[in-house]
Write an enzyme that holds these catalytic residues in place. Structure first.
Site, PDB file in Angstrom:
ATOM      1  N   TYR A   1      29.542  35.022  34.614  1.00 28.62           N
ATOM      2  CA  TYR A   1      29.895  34.603  33.251  1.00 28.62           C
ATOM      3  C   TYR A   1      29.144  33.346  32.818  1.00 28.62           C
ATOM      4  O   TYR A   1      29.130  33.009  31.642  1.00 28.62           O
ATOM      5  CB  TYR A   1      31.406  34.366  33.129  1.00 28.62           C
ATOM      6  CG  TYR A   1      32.271  35.591  33.382  1.00 28.62           C
ATOM      7  CD1 TYR A   1      31.710  36.858  33.491  1.00 28.62           C
ATOM      8  CD2 TYR A   1      33.640  35.483  33.502  1.00 28.62           C
ATOM      9  CE1 TYR A   1      32.488  37.978  33.725  1.00 28.62           C
ATOM     10  CE2 TYR A   1      34.432  36.597  33.727  1.00 28.62           C
ATOM     11  CZ  TYR A   1      33.851  37.848  33.846  1.00 28.62           C
ATOM     12  OH  TYR A   1      34.632  38.946  34.075  1.00 28.62           O
TER      13      TYR A   1
ATOM     14  N   LYS B   1      31.965  41.126  47.856  1.00 32.72           N
ATOM     15  CA  LYS B   1      31.222  42.388  47.944  1.00 32.72           C
ATOM     16  C   LYS B   1      30.040  42.110  48.872  1.00 32.72           C
ATOM     17  O   LYS B   1      28.868  42.229  48.489  1.00 32.72           O
ATOM     18  CB  LYS B   1      30.783  42.797  46.523  1.00 32.72           C
ATOM     19  CG  LYS B   1      30.229  44.187  46.403  1.00 32.72           C
ATOM     20  CD  LYS B   1      31.264  45.285  46.559  1.00 32.72           C
ATOM     21  CE  LYS B   1      30.591  46.642  46.542  1.00 32.72           C
ATOM     22  NZ  LYS B   1      31.476  47.745  46.932  1.00 32.72           N
TER      23      LYS B   1
ATOM     24  N   ASP C   1      36.347  46.363  45.897  1.00 39.22           N
ATOM     25  CA  ASP C   1      36.801  47.714  45.538  1.00 39.22           C
ATOM     26  C   ASP C   1      38.028  48.108  46.346  1.00 39.22           C
ATOM     27  O   ASP C   1      38.987  48.698  45.836  1.00 39.22           O
ATOM     28  CB  ASP C   1      35.665  48.743  45.696  1.00 39.22           C
ATOM     29  CG  ASP C   1      34.764  48.454  46.887  1.00 39.22           C
ATOM     30  OD1 ASP C   1      34.945  47.401  47.528  1.00 39.22           O
ATOM     31  OD2 ASP C   1      33.886  49.278  47.187  1.00 39.22           O
TER      32      ASP C   1
ATOM     33  N   ASP D   1      38.781  37.740  37.599  1.00 39.75           N
ATOM     34  CA  ASP D   1      39.167  38.103  36.231  1.00 39.75           C
ATOM     35  C   ASP D   1      39.760  39.509  36.228  1.00 39.75           C
ATOM     36  O   ASP D   1      40.851  39.757  35.700  1.00 39.75           O
ATOM     37  CB  ASP D   1      37.900  38.039  35.348  1.00 39.75           C
ATOM     38  CG  ASP D   1      38.214  38.223  33.876  1.00 39.75           C
ATOM     39  OD1 ASP D   1      39.393  38.142  33.500  1.00 39.75           O
ATOM     40  OD2 ASP D   1      37.265  38.444  33.105  1.00 39.75           O
TER      41      ASP D   1
ATOM     42  N   ASP E   1      43.996  40.632  36.165  1.00 41.52           N
ATOM     43  CA  ASP E   1      44.589  41.466  35.117  1.00 41.52           C
ATOM     44  C   ASP E   1      45.246  42.705  35.715  1.00 41.52           C
ATOM     45  O   ASP E   1      46.306  43.135  35.264  1.00 41.52           O
ATOM     46  CB  ASP E   1      43.522  41.880  34.090  1.00 41.52           C
ATOM     47  CG  ASP E   1      43.513  40.927  32.899  1.00 41.52           C
ATOM     48  OD1 ASP E   1      43.938  39.762  33.082  1.00 41.52           O
ATOM     49  OD2 ASP E   1      43.110  41.336  31.798  1.00 41.52           O
TER      50      ASP E   1
END
Ligand code: NAD
Length: 370
Positions: free
Chosen positions: A141, A190, A222, A246, A250
């Protein structure tokens, strides 16, 4: 010494829920004889209306000089026009940046009377009690370059960059948190694909040496996304980089089935932090007394725990919220699975929490001034 909390009510239901949280804090400070003052400042749409900017300089300097910041929510249709150069959300991003807040904490825990509101089966949610620690300042970001390239702009590049120091400070924060909780840390990355994740793992393993009581495991992002649904009760503290955090936070926020119950904290290395409910400004119900103040009240509990070092007082608020729900009281957004339920408005729910805090403090003799 007097401590200072800066309150940024913001827009929509922000002022309604922060008013409730401030009343609760004042009750606790009175019970424990703590000397804390509140200063209110503008942010978001309210600041645009009054001063033409979503983050006035006086708001930044007041927040920076205080011990903690309590924020409501920002935004609403009034300031949503594309043509507007300044937007309320800039205030929120701006204050996090100005204060150098790099770790976002989102606790997720199950409340018994709300178990049936979860999209997951009751038995999966029953024991859920974990915190996601999301890195806030680095990663995709904030990557440079982030642009379209090529003659016809047919290529695009976003950059995922982290310095070792940025990883170290958030990982250290997460270990400290795990030490205060159930001593279990899950680091999410990851590492089978990304170099940044391999550095993340190295930092976590090195930091683990300084925290021998914390049990650490590494999980791919994942796999974590699946495990949050399959067995969310296994987690204690989850630490991860910005974008993974993020998305996962959520996902995690719907596990307990209620947006109006979720608090959050944004922290840095010293004790200053910013505390706010996860929900937005809910313009559809603003000014109607329908807003659930519990996420803001639980954010105030986090403020006590992380910025003012008042663990007992924080636990008192959390216990009161638990008892209020168990007694069948709820706001319109909460669907309780109890036989007898009483629907309260924002002020009524705040009053009920305050009443319960006083009763618990009286029974336990926990608060020195009673
Ligand atoms: P929202 O969280 O404001 O509302 C989503 C739904 O949940 C609405 O139906 C709302 O009525 C309900 N809801 C939210 N909080 C509630 C509460 N405490 N009690 C009862 N019901 C509650 O999200 P949205 O509708 O997508 O966004 C509305 C505005 O809020 C937008 O301008 C958005 O940009 C802003 N927003 C701000 C923040 C923030 O300040 N941190 C976060 C998210 C959205």
């Amino acid at each position: 010494m007097t401590q200072t909390i800066t309150v940024l009510p913001g827009d929509g239901i922000g002022p309604e829920v922060t008013a409730g949280a401030v009343q609760v804090l004042k009750t606790v400070f009175h019970l424990y004889n703590h000397d804390v003052r509140f200063v209110e400042k503008l942010i978001g749409g309210a600041a645009i209306d009054a001063e033409g900017t979503p983050l006035p300089e006086s708001t930044v300097s007041q927040c920076a000089a205080s011990d903690a910041v309590l924020l409501g929510a920002v935004g609403g249709p009034k300031w949503d026009r594309q043509s507007m150069k300044v937007r309320p959300e800039q205030g929120l991003l701006g204050i996090r940046k100005a204060l150098g807040l790099f770790a976002n904490l989102r606790p997720v825990s199950a409340y018994k009377p709300l178990l049936d509101a979860s999209p997951l089966k009751r038995e999966k949610v029953e024991n859920v009690n974990f915190v996601i620690v999301r890195e806030l300042t680095g990663g995709l970001y904030f990557g440079k370059p982030s642009e379209r390239r090529g003659q016809n702009q047919e290529e695009v590049v976003d950059t995922l960059a982290y310095s070792k120091q940025e990883i170290e400070r958030v990982v250290e924060k997460a270990f400290q948190l795990a030490e205060k909780r159930r001593h279990k840390l899950t680091s999410v990355d990851k590492a089978n694909v990304l170099e940044s994740s391999r550095m993340w793992r190295e930092v976590v393993d090195r930091t683990a040496g300084r925290h021998p009581k914390v049990e650490v495991n590494h999980l791919l992002v994942d796999s974590t996304a699946m495990q949050l649904i399959v067995n969310p009760g296994q987690f204690d503290v989850i630490v991860t980089e910005n974008m993974f955090g993020d998305i996962l936070s959520d996902e995690a926020s719907v596990i307990t089935g209620s947006l109006g119950m979720l608090p959050s904290a944004s922290l840095r290395s010293d004790s200053l932090g910013l505390y706010e409910p996860v929900h937005g400004s809910a313009p559809d119900i603003a000014g109607q007394g329908k807003a659930n103040p519990l996420a803001a009240i639980l954010s105030a509990a986090l403020l006590l725990r992380y910025s003012l070092d008042m663990d007992e007082e924080a636990a008192l608020i959390e216990q009161a919220v638990d008892e209020v729900l168990n007694s069948g009281c709820h706001t319109a957004d909460l669907k309780l699975n109890t036989e007898q339920s009483v629907q309260l408005d924002t002020a009524g729910m705040t009053e009920k929490v305050i009443e319960t805090i006083k009763r618990i403090a009286h029974v336990t003799g926990g608060a020195p001034s009673i």
